[in-house]
Design an enzyme around this catalytic site. Structure first.
Site, short mmCIF file in Angstrom:
data_model
loop_
_atom_site.label_atom_id
_atom_site.label_comp_id
_atom_site.label_asym_id
_atom_site.label_seq_id
_atom_site.Cartn_x
_atom_site.Cartn_y
_atom_site.Cartn_z
N SER A 80 0.87 -1.18 0.00
CA SER A 80 0.00 0.00 0.00
C SER A 80 0.90 1.22 0.00
O SER A 80 2.08 1.14 0.39
CB SER A 80 -0.85 0.00 1.28
OG SER A 80 -1.49 1.24 1.46
N TYR B 124 -2.73 -1.10 10.31
CA TYR B 124 -2.57 -1.25 8.86
C TYR B 124 -1.21 -0.70 8.41
O TYR B 124 -0.49 -1.35 7.65
CB TYR B 124 -3.71 -0.49 8.17
CG TYR B 124 -3.84 -0.70 6.68
CD1 TYR B 124 -4.53 -1.81 6.17
CD2 TYR B 124 -3.30 0.20 5.78
CE1 TYR B 124 -4.67 -1.99 4.81
CE2 TYR B 124 -3.44 0.03 4.41
CZ TYR B 124 -4.13 -1.07 3.93
OH TYR B 124 -4.27 -1.24 2.57
#
Ligand code: NAD
Length: 260
Positions: A142, A155
């Site tokens: 990401s 995350y």
């Protein structure tokens, strides 16, 4: 181009994983699908991909937070295919909350699914890749593997972790015809992003429309979502022979987000 190759894509019943799985099948790769969903819909997807692309498609429902389930997935894939040539570690979840309120079980689930599962899949897939002297590992990280945002502590930690894992395994496998890379997408409009909009609105005290305009798309200078097709095309390129010299790379596909 991938005719005869085999690919396992974790979390491929939805979103980016499904897009990558279909793009690989289009190039001729046999598939092992994984992920959650309605069993009838998954079976319909499995048979459609096999029919449309003339490849063998299997499905395994392993929960990627459970090491024993992952071991069963890897055993099934290796028995079905002999070896896994292309491993795409994509399964992932998100939870948005300030760290003091972050539910402990969500922290553990995010670290397990978004990071630890890749340790288990990689170590099981590598021996076959080494024997064949060919392998491609693509970790779907990401932009949050490169930069942070508030309220996404688990995350961001997991994605920074997968960046490190990518580089370490790339160095360990560099002389074996194996490449290991991480794709770092910005915001892609998938169920994962759609689901975090209400929580982000709550955490920041703004409306859902403001989240899309002032939080998600504000991060991306292009002011548009990255598309699943764009991420799938990059993943396919990384599996090609022309990408043999790209390894240990963290590749942003984020509309300029991490250039800022
Ligand atoms: P999605 O919710 O559409 O798909 C997630 C997939 O993972 C689904 O198939 C789901 O069933 C599966 N999954 C979830 N938990 C699982 C578990 N415990 N075991 C097995 N499968 C499980 O999400 P997406 O946006 O396509 O995300 C895919 C990956 O891309 C994730 O790793 C995510 O972090 C990453 N990513 C997404 C974006 C984005 O903007 N959508 C941006 C950067 C990175």
């Amino acid at each position: 181009m991938l005719r005869g190759k085999t690919a396992l894509v974790t979390g491929s019943t939805s979103g980016i994983g499904l897009g990558i799985a279909e793009a690989l099948a289009k190039q001729g790769a046999h598939l092992m699908l994984n992920g959650f969903g309605d069993p009838d819909e998954i079976e319909a997807l499995r048979s459609r991909l096999a029919r449309d692309h003339g490849v063998t498609v299997h499905y395994h429902p392993a929960d990627m937070s459970d090491p024993e389930a992952i071991a069963a997935l890897m055993r099934t894939a290796l028995e079905a295919f002999g070896s896994i040539d292309i491993l795409v570690n994509n399964a992932g979840i998100q939870h948005v909350a300030p760290i003091e309120e972050f539910p402990v079980e969500k922290w553990h689930a995010i670290i397990a699914i978004n990071l630890v599962s890749s340790f288990h899949t990689i170590r099981a897939a590598l021996p076959g890749m080494k024997t064949k002297r060919w392998g491609r590992i693509v970790n779907i990280a990401s932009a949050h593997a490169l930069v942070a945002s508030p309220y996404k502590s688990a995350y961001v930690a997991a994605k920074h972790g997968i960046a490190g894992l990518t580089k370490a395994v790339a160095l360990e496998t560099a002389e074996h015809g194996i490449t290991v890379n991480a794709i770092c997408p910005g915001y892609v409009f998938t169920p994962l992003v759609e689901r975090q909009i209400p929580d982000t609105a709550k955490a920041r005290g703004i409306t859902e429309e403001e989240v899309v305009k002032n939080v998600l798309l504000a991060a991306q200078p292009t002011r548009r979502f990255v598309t699943i097709a764009e991420v799938a095309a990059l993943a396919c390129y990384l599996t090609s022979d022309m990408a043999a010299s790209i390894t240990g790379a963290l590749l942003p596909i984020d509309g300029g987000w991490t250039a800022q």
